[in-house]
Scaffold this motif. Structure first.
Motif, PDB file in Angstrom:
ATOM      1  N   LEU A   1      -1.354   8.502  -1.704  1.00 56.37           N
ATOM      2  CA  LEU A   1      -2.597   9.054  -1.162  1.00 56.37           C
ATOM      3  C   LEU A   1      -3.926   8.775  -1.858  1.00 56.37           C
ATOM      4  CD1 LEU A   1      -3.586  11.112   1.147  1.00 56.37           C
ATOM      5  CD2 LEU A   1      -3.304  12.767  -0.388  1.00 56.37           C
ATOM      6  N   LYS A   2      -3.855   8.937  -2.753  1.00 55.23           N
ATOM      7  CA  LYS A   2      -5.038   8.264  -3.724  1.00 55.23           C
ATOM      8  C   LYS A   2      -5.738   6.758  -3.601  1.00 55.23           C
ATOM      9  CE  LYS A   2      -4.675  11.576  -7.647  1.00 55.23           C
ATOM     10  NZ  LYS A   2      -4.082  11.706  -9.351  1.00 55.23           N
ATOM     11  N   ARG A   3      -4.625   6.208  -3.528  1.00 62.47           N
ATOM     12  CA  ARG A   3      -4.672   4.752  -3.504  1.00 62.47           C
ATOM     13  C   ARG A   3      -5.341   4.391  -1.807  1.00 62.47           C
ATOM     14  NH1 ARG A   3      -1.404   4.809  -7.339  1.00 62.47           N
ATOM     15  NH2 ARG A   3      -1.092   3.065  -8.912  1.00 62.47           N
ATOM     16  N   VAL A   4      -5.207   5.212  -0.969  1.00 62.48           N
ATOM     17  CA  VAL A   4      -5.722   5.103   0.342  1.00 62.48           C
ATOM     18  C   VAL A   4      -6.884   5.790   0.381  1.00 62.48           C
ATOM     19  CG1 VAL A   4      -5.452   5.748   2.799  1.00 62.48           C
ATOM     20  CG2 VAL A   4      -3.531   4.865   1.745  1.00 62.48           C
ATOM     21  N   ILE A   5      -7.106   7.045  -0.263  1.00 67.43           N
ATOM     22  CA  ILE A   5      -8.481   7.684   0.001  1.00 67.43           C
ATOM     23  C   ILE A   5      -9.497   7.168  -1.050  1.00 67.43           C
ATOM     24  CG2 ILE A   5      -9.623  10.039  -0.242  1.00 67.43           C
ATOM     25  CD1 ILE A   5      -7.653   9.948   1.965  1.00 67.43           C
ATOM     26  N   PHE A   6      -9.026   6.915  -2.215  1.00 66.63           N
ATOM     27  CA  PHE A   6      -9.933   6.438  -3.092  1.00 66.63           C
ATOM     28  C   PHE A   6      -9.486   5.221  -3.803  1.00 66.63           C
ATOM     29  CE2 PHE A   6     -10.199  11.145  -3.483  1.00 66.63           C
ATOM     30  CZ  PHE A   6     -11.474  11.473  -3.073  1.00 66.63           C
ATOM     31  N   PRO A   7      -9.489   4.018  -3.159  1.00 69.05           N
ATOM     32  CA  PRO A   7      -9.096   2.700  -3.322  1.00 69.05           C
ATOM     33  C   PRO A   7      -9.921   2.193  -4.666  1.00 69.05           C
ATOM     34  CG  PRO A   7     -10.271   2.308  -1.300  1.00 69.05           C
ATOM     35  CD  PRO A   7      -9.952   3.764  -1.620  1.00 69.05           C
ATOM     36  N   GLU A   8     -11.087   2.528  -4.715  1.00 73.12           N
ATOM     37  CA  GLU A   8     -12.106   1.942  -5.757  1.00 73.12           C
ATOM     38  C   GLU A   8     -11.745   2.418  -7.120  1.00 73.12           C
ATOM     39  OE1 GLU A   8     -13.990   5.838  -4.218  1.00 73.12           O
ATOM     40  OE2 GLU A   8     -12.843   4.283  -3.586  1.00 73.12           O
ATOM     41  N   LEU A   9     -10.844   3.299  -7.198  1.00 72.33           N
ATOM     42  CA  LEU A   9     -10.689   4.046  -8.568  1.00 72.33           C
ATOM     43  C   LEU A   9      -9.501   3.238  -9.322  1.00 72.33           C
ATOM     44  CD1 LEU A   9     -10.856   7.647  -8.038  1.00 72.33           C
ATOM     45  CD2 LEU A   9     -12.678   6.183  -8.802  1.00 72.33           C
ATOM     46  N   PHE A  10      -8.951   2.190  -8.413  1.00 70.14           N
ATOM     47  CA  PHE A  10      -7.796   1.547  -8.972  1.00 70.14           C
ATOM     48  C   PHE A  10      -7.969  -0.069  -9.106  1.00 70.14           C
ATOM     49  CE2 PHE A  10      -6.166   5.095  -6.886  1.00 70.14           C
ATOM     50  CZ  PHE A  10      -5.114   5.446  -8.014  1.00 70.14           C
ATOM     51  N   ALA A  11      -7.406  -0.586 -10.148  1.00 68.16           N
ATOM     52  CA  ALA A  11      -7.701  -2.189 -10.127  1.00 68.16           C
ATOM     53  C   ALA A  11      -7.003  -2.757  -8.917  1.00 68.16           C
ATOM     54  CB  ALA A  11      -6.811  -2.281 -11.455  1.00 68.16           C
ATOM     55  N   LYS A  12      -7.671  -3.852  -8.715  1.00 66.59           N
ATOM     56  CA  LYS A  12      -7.373  -4.629  -7.536  1.00 66.59           C
ATOM     57  C   LYS A  12      -5.942  -4.893  -7.237  1.00 66.59           C
ATOM     58  CE  LYS A  12      -8.331  -8.904  -4.744  1.00 66.59           C
ATOM     59  NZ  LYS A  12      -9.088 -10.005  -4.781  1.00 66.59           N
ATOM     60  N   GLU A  13      -4.998  -5.047  -8.095  1.00 69.22           N
ATOM     61  CA  GLU A  13      -3.701  -5.490  -8.004  1.00 69.22           C
ATOM     62  C   GLU A  13      -2.693  -4.102  -7.605  1.00 69.22           C
ATOM     63  OE1 GLU A  13      -4.414  -5.013 -12.514  1.00 69.22           O
ATOM     64  OE2 GLU A  13      -5.303  -6.023 -10.864  1.00 69.22           O
ATOM     65  N   LYS A  14      -3.604  -2.948  -8.228  1.00 69.96           N
ATOM     66  CA  LYS A  14      -2.691  -1.508  -7.759  1.00 69.96           C
ATOM     67  C   LYS A  14      -3.077  -1.005  -6.477  1.00 69.96           C
ATOM     68  CE  LYS A  14      -0.887  -1.737 -11.718  1.00 69.96           C
ATOM     69  NZ  LYS A  14       0.647  -1.996 -11.883  1.00 69.96           N
ATOM     70  N   ARG A  15      -3.984  -1.659  -5.657  1.00 69.15           N
ATOM     71  CA  ARG A  15      -4.416  -1.180  -4.302  1.00 69.15           C
ATOM     72  C   ARG A  15      -3.602  -1.839  -3.329  1.00 69.15           C
ATOM     73  NH1 ARG A  15     -10.935  -2.766  -4.690  1.00 69.15           N
ATOM     74  NH2 ARG A  15     -11.244  -2.017  -6.754  1.00 69.15           N
TER      75      ARG A  15
END
Length: 386
Positions: free
Chosen positions: A248-262
């Protein structure tokens, strides 16, 4: 009650943890643990569950969201969250499957959401867009299983693990029992005159899960016969609270994760996904008398048939099966400038028998999740007005 802080400044994910902790401590002093307050409610819908926690196997993660200038602070609060205590995730696994299907389309030049296709041996024609819409609007099993055939369980598990989402183990389709490890080819209409056929995959046989509470109850029905033994979930899907919340976090706040974790989806796909996640059944063409607003929105509305106000946007995926109710949601109030993440699960099976279709969904489970959502929302509203 366990609390975990995730201090993430926009576009700067890998800051030293000490900086995050310094920033978080101030927020902790200013803002109390709203999850603890919500669970302390004397409302009967919550209190009766809290009085019998061993019976209901409740797990909850709530994320408080604080915005300060250009920074974003997410603080997780846990109640009984334990990856080693198994619960059946039911249809919540459809969420990552839908997102990974979009990712596969994004990585395949010849495919898009609107191409028509069918599964070999099946007569139902669909599109990927329609399948994803049905998954979120009414939790359709057949739509999910078509995307399962596109991806295969090995690819699903591998993709999630590479993104840092885990633990997780997707091992089977939903709605019918099948031990087939081979995915079926998809017959895809590429244009008016040509078709494409996807290659089937052979997937790894699941190994029994070694987790607490993997055997539940005292009996179960199989082929209309009562088996006098606990129901064993060790070969079922495994998708715990922590993993659901991370997706859910990766979908709602993708900018908070490194590119390879999105998730590797385009901005247009992300917009489609978010819009689909919050679309109510009546807005997706379903009969509102049968599929009322709260049909797949357990938090705040799962125990009633009220119309959800337009300013309340609920981006979520629910699951309900084997007496287990789960919801994983991002709730946003555009009118009052409130938003938070909430994931929770509860087991309601008083007689301890599985597959008898006697579960206390309406009496205990849905009222608990709905009231939990309302309590958190009320406390967030108070916090906003302070």
């Amino acid at each position: 009650m366990k609390k975990t802080r995730h201090s993430c400044f926009k576009h700067i994910l890998l800051l030293p943890m000490t900086m995050g902790l310094i920033f978080s401590c101030k927020g902790e002093q200013e803002n109390p643990n709203l999850l603890q307050e919500a669970l302390s409610s004397q409302n009967e819908k919550i209190a009766r569950v809290m009085d019998s926690l061993d019976t209901y196997e409740v797990q909850i993660r709530y994320t408080k969201i604080d915005r300060r200038n250009d920074s974003l602070l997410l603080t997780d609060y846990d109640f009984q969250v334990n990856d080693h205590n198994y619960f059946y995730p039911a249809s919540t696994v459809k969420f990552p499957i839908a997102v990974l299907a979009l990712e596969r389309l994004n990585q395949t030049d010849t495919l898009d959401r609107d191409v028509k296709y069918f599964v070999e041996g099946d007569s139902i024609e669909s599109t990927f867009a329609k399948d994803i819409s049905q998954i979120f609007a009414v939790s359709d099993n057949l739509a999910n299983n078509r995307l399962f055939e596109l991806l295969g369980q090995d690819a699903i598990n591998r993709s999630l693990q590479l993104k840092g989402v885990g633990p997780v183990r997707i091992s089977h389709r939903l709605g019918h029992h099948s031990e087939d490890l081979r995915t079926k080819p998809l017959i895809i209409y590429l244009n008016d005159s040509t078709i494409g056929i996807t290659d089937p995959s052979i997937n790894t046989a699941p190994k029994p899960l070694a987790l607490n509470k993997i055997e539940k109850g005292k009996g179960y029905f199989e082929d209309e016969e009562l088996i006098d033994a606990p129901f064993n979930f060790s070969l079922k899907n495994y998708y715990p609270i922590t993993s659901q919340h991370e997706v859910l976090k990766r979908v709602i706040f993708p900018e908070l994760f490194a590119k390879e974790k999105r998730f590797d989806i385009s901005k247009e796909q992300a917009s489609f996904l978010l819009n689909t996640m919050r679309t109510l059944p009546r807005n997706a063409g379903y009969d509102p008398n049968e599929y009322y607003d709260g049909y797949c929105k357990f938090f705040m509305f799962g125990d009633n048939k009220n119309t959800i106000p337009d300013h309340l946007e609920i981006y979520n995926k629910v699951g309900f099966a084997y007496g287990t109710l789960t919801d994983c949601a991002y709730i946003k109030d555009t009118k009052n400038n409130i938003d938070f993440l909430l994931t929770a699960t509860i087991l309601v099976n008083k007689n301890g028998i599985f597959n008898d279709d006697i579960y206390e969904y309406e009496e205990i489970g849905l009222p608990f999740l709905a009231e939990l959502g309302r309590e958190i929302y009320r406390l967030e509203l108070e916090r906003q007005n302070d």
